[in-house]
Design a protein around this motif. Structure first.
Motif, PDB file in Angstrom:
ATOM      1  N   TYR A 138      -5.150 -12.382  -7.462  1.00 15.55           N
ATOM      2  CA  TYR A 138      -5.140 -11.662  -6.198  1.00 15.55           C
ATOM      3  C   TYR A 138      -6.514 -11.638  -5.532  1.00 15.55           C
ATOM      4  CZ  TYR A 138      -0.472 -10.175  -7.362  1.00 15.55           C
ATOM      5  OH  TYR A 138       0.850 -10.168  -7.672  1.00 15.55           O
ATOM      6  N   VAL A 164      -6.760  -1.101  -7.985  1.00 18.31           N
ATOM      7  CA  VAL A 164      -7.055  -0.494  -6.685  1.00 18.31           C
ATOM      8  C   VAL A 164      -6.828  -1.511  -5.574  1.00 18.31           C
ATOM      9  CG1 VAL A 164      -8.920   0.431  -5.245  1.00 18.31           C
ATOM     10  CG2 VAL A 164      -8.632   1.246  -7.586  1.00 18.31           C
ATOM     11  N   PHE A 165      -7.292  -2.742  -5.784  1.00 12.47           N
ATOM     12  CA  PHE A 165      -7.104  -3.796  -4.790  1.00 12.47           C
ATOM     13  C   PHE A 165      -5.617  -4.080  -4.558  1.00 12.47           C
ATOM     14  CE2 PHE A 165      -6.508  -8.270  -3.713  1.00 12.47           C
ATOM     15  CZ  PHE A 165      -7.233  -8.339  -2.540  1.00 12.47           C
ATOM     16  N   SER A 204     -10.542  -1.998 -10.916  1.00 13.91           N
ATOM     17  CA  SER A 204     -10.818  -2.488  -9.565  1.00 13.91           C
ATOM     18  C   SER A 204      -9.680  -3.373  -9.063  1.00 13.91           C
ATOM     19  CB  SER A 204     -12.153  -3.225  -9.512  1.00 13.91           C
ATOM     20  OG  SER A 204     -12.110  -4.380 -10.314  1.00 13.91           O
ATOM     21  N   PHE A 235       0.140  -1.310   0.011  1.00 13.14           N
ATOM     22  CA  PHE A 235       0.324  -0.301   1.056  1.00 13.14           C
ATOM     23  C   PHE A 235       0.096  -0.873   2.448  1.00 13.14           C
ATOM     24  CE2 PHE A 235      -0.453   2.877  -2.423  1.00 13.14           C
ATOM     25  CZ  PHE A 235       0.839   3.383  -2.402  1.00 13.14           C
ATOM     26  N   THR A 236      -0.837  -1.820   2.580  1.00 11.95           N
ATOM     27  CA  THR A 236      -1.053  -2.412   3.906  1.00 11.95           C
ATOM     28  C   THR A 236       0.081  -3.360   4.271  1.00 11.95           C
ATOM     29  OG1 THR A 236      -2.430  -4.178   2.979  1.00 11.95           O
ATOM     30  CG2 THR A 236      -3.568  -2.229   3.842  1.00 11.95           C
ATOM     31  N   GLN A 237       0.716  -3.997   3.304  1.00 12.84           N
ATOM     32  CA  GLN A 237       1.815  -4.919   3.577  1.00 12.84           C
ATOM     33  C   GLN A 237       3.156  -4.208   3.768  1.00 12.84           C
ATOM     34  OE1 GLN A 237       1.422  -8.234   4.177  1.00 12.84           O
ATOM     35  NE2 GLN A 237      -0.727  -7.652   4.069  1.00 12.84           N
ATOM     36  N   LEU A 256      -2.993  -2.101  -5.147  1.00 13.65           N
ATOM     37  CA  LEU A 256      -2.356  -0.964  -4.469  1.00 13.65           C
ATOM     38  C   LEU A 256      -2.693  -0.945  -2.985  1.00 13.65           C
ATOM     39  CD1 LEU A 256      -2.732   1.864  -7.132  1.00 13.65           C
ATOM     40  CD2 LEU A 256      -0.618   0.741  -6.355  1.00 13.65           C
ATOM     41  N   HIS A 257      -3.950  -1.201  -2.646  1.00 14.09           N
ATOM     42  CA  HIS A 257      -4.354  -1.266  -1.239  1.00 14.09           C
ATOM     43  C   HIS A 257      -3.570  -2.368  -0.521  1.00 14.09           C
ATOM     44  CE1 HIS A 257      -6.770  -1.349   2.367  1.00 14.09           C
ATOM     45  NE2 HIS A 257      -6.976  -2.642   2.165  1.00 14.09           N
ATOM     46  N   TYR A 258      -3.461  -3.519  -1.141  1.00 16.83           N
ATOM     47  CA  TYR A 258      -2.735  -4.642  -0.550  1.00 16.83           C
ATOM     48  C   TYR A 258      -1.262  -4.289  -0.338  1.00 16.83           C
ATOM     49  CZ  TYR A 258      -0.814  -9.324   0.038  1.00 16.83           C
ATOM     50  OH  TYR A 258      -0.159 -10.425   0.523  1.00 16.83           O
TER      51      TYR A 258
END
Length: 167
Positions: free
Chosen positions: A84, A13-14, A10, A20-22, A16-18
């Motif tokens: 994080y 995943v968090f 988890s 890609f959004t940054q 990687l999401h962070y």
């Protein structure tokens, strides 16, 4: 063990999401150089090795308990990834839960965690002082660099005193 794996998945995943959004917020072009990647990888590996041995030392000194290299690494990963998550303490909580399962009491978990955080702050101060001396290149900056490097030598003698003080 399954909760540890779920926690790590988890967190990945968090992260990687962070990332890609940054990535959209980077205004300058990024360049790739193998030399810098390899140097960074080398220093990163050294950091993890030193951190794992430091954690092993703290657990042995405070708890008189041996933890395996896998346990050392996974406990360090818990704390690193947990930073994080909002609140910044969840990695320490996850690591504390794992340590509790291995028979380490709560008081010792707090003691080791405080000492670890103190060592991280000390290491950050040393690295900052070294770069300050290099970048500013003045007498007072080099004096601060020398003091920081000297603190590494006396740190080994002060650490047992701090552990007793925290206890």
């Amino acid at each position: 063990m399954i909760t540890n794996i779920l926690f790590l998945i988890s967190m990945l995943v968090f992260i990687l999401h962070y990332l890609f959004t940054q990535a959209n917020h980077i205004s300058k072009p990024l360049y790739f150089t193998w030399k810098f990647l390899l140097v960074t990888l080398f220093f990163h590996i050294i950091y993890w090795i030193v951190s794992a041995f430091t954690w092993k030392y703290l657990v042995q000194v405070v708890c008189q308990t041996f933890i395996s290299p896998f346990q050392r690494f996974s406990q360090l990963i818990f704390v690193s990834v947990g930073k994080y998550i909002t609140g910044k303490v969840w990695g320490m909580v996850a690591r504390g839960t794992q340590m509790k399962q291995h028979g380490i009491n709560t008081e010792n978990i707090f003691l080791i965690t405080i000492q670890e955080q103190f060592l991280l702050l000390h290491a950050s101060a040393i690295v900052s002082a070294v770069f300050l001396g290099i970048l500013i290149n003045t007498t007072w900056a080099w004096g601060l660099t020398g003091t920081a490097l000297l603190s590494m030598l006396i740190g080994g003698y002060i650490q047992p005193i701090l552990i007793r003080l925290y206890s």
